[in-house]
Design a protein around this motif. Sequence first.
Motif, PDB file in Angstrom:
ATOM      1  N   LYS A  52      16.774  68.465  95.728  1.00  0.00           N
ATOM      2  CA  LYS A  52      17.168  67.397  96.657  1.00  0.00           C
ATOM      3  C   LYS A  52      16.619  66.047  96.184  1.00  0.00           C
ATOM      4  N   ILE A  53      15.411  66.059  95.658  1.00  0.00           N
ATOM      5  CA  ILE A  53      14.780  64.823  95.174  1.00  0.00           C
ATOM      6  C   ILE A  53      15.583  64.228  94.020  1.00  0.00           C
ATOM      7  N   ILE A  54      15.984  65.074  93.063  1.00  0.00           N
ATOM      8  CA  ILE A  54      16.777  64.622  91.910  1.00  0.00           C
ATOM      9  C   ILE A  54      18.138  64.099  92.386  1.00  0.00           C
ATOM     10  N   LYS A  55      18.740  64.837  93.317  1.00  0.00           N
ATOM     11  CA  LYS A  55      20.035  64.434  93.890  1.00  0.00           C
ATOM     12  C   LYS A  55      19.908  63.095  94.621  1.00  0.00           C
ATOM     13  N   ASN A  56      18.825  62.930  95.383  1.00  0.00           N
ATOM     14  CA  ASN A  56      18.587  61.682  96.123  1.00  0.00           C
ATOM     15  C   ASN A  56      18.343  60.503  95.182  1.00  0.00           C
ATOM     16  N   SER A  57      17.614  60.750  94.091  1.00  0.00           N
ATOM     17  CA  SER A  57      17.360  59.702  93.098  1.00  0.00           C
ATOM     18  C   SER A  57      18.678  59.204  92.503  1.00  0.00           C
ATOM     19  N   PHE A  58      19.552  60.143  92.173  1.00  0.00           N
ATOM     20  CA  PHE A  58      20.870  59.789  91.631  1.00  0.00           C
ATOM     21  C   PHE A  58      21.688  59.012  92.671  1.00  0.00           C
ATOM     22  N   GLY A  59      21.655  59.480  93.923  1.00  0.00           N
ATOM     23  CA  GLY A  59      22.378  58.822  95.017  1.00  0.00           C
ATOM     24  C   GLY A  59      21.908  57.407  95.268  1.00  0.00           C
ATOM     25  N   ILE A  60      20.581  57.199  95.240  1.00  0.00           N
ATOM     26  CA  ILE A  60      20.003  55.855  95.436  1.00  0.00           C
ATOM     27  C   ILE A  60      20.417  54.929  94.294  1.00  0.00           C
ATOM     28  N   SER A  61      20.405  55.464  93.061  1.00  0.00           N
ATOM     29  CA  SER A  61      20.806  54.664  91.890  1.00  0.00           C
ATOM     30  C   SER A  61      22.240  54.159  92.015  1.00  0.00           C
TER      31      SER A  61
END
Length: 205
Positions: A138-147
């Motif tokens: 979820k953290i990796i997915k969220n990082s991509f989403g924020i970017s």
Amino acid sequence: DKMALFNINNSFFKFINKLLDVLLLNLLWILCSLPVVTIGAATCAAFSVTLKMVDDEEGYIVKPFFKYFKQNFKQGTLMWIFTAPQIYLLYLLWQLVFKSDDINAIIIIGVIFLTALSISINIYSYPLIARYENSLKKIIKNSFGISIQYFGKTIILIAVIALEFFLILWNRWTLLVGIIIGPEFVIYTISGVSKKIFLQIEKQQ
């Protein structure tokens, strides 16, 4: 006003105090990163402190750093195991791009795309681990989403970090200063942007 000049709360003393905190934090980061495998945990611990530091929320440095180092050790280490091979692969690919005389434009575009993808899934992951409890996926997915969602801010952030690296690598003297303060300065820069984004997201929820 002479009294204001010696006031511990004036801007100059605040700046010196913050600079000393950054120096101390950088030293702790270097020491805790020496085993190499612990770089992720040390980075998460540094982010935990700097995310508070950007808004003058931090108190002591050493005790909280080690508390967060222990707290985020598992996720930080797993994240670093995920990040480190990407850094090495991108290093090899860019070496290929710069050293090859007749490289195909499609390969260059591919390397740029892989670099952008790697940055987007890593740049906010460490501050996300530092601030929130979540699964690594979820953290990796969220990082991509924020970017993607905060694309403009992310591009500016990457440009500032690139400038910091350029200044650090300018000559051997700047490199020496870079070793003393560089890693934490980059972490502090990311923290400043991340904190604003995180607070915006929290308001929307």
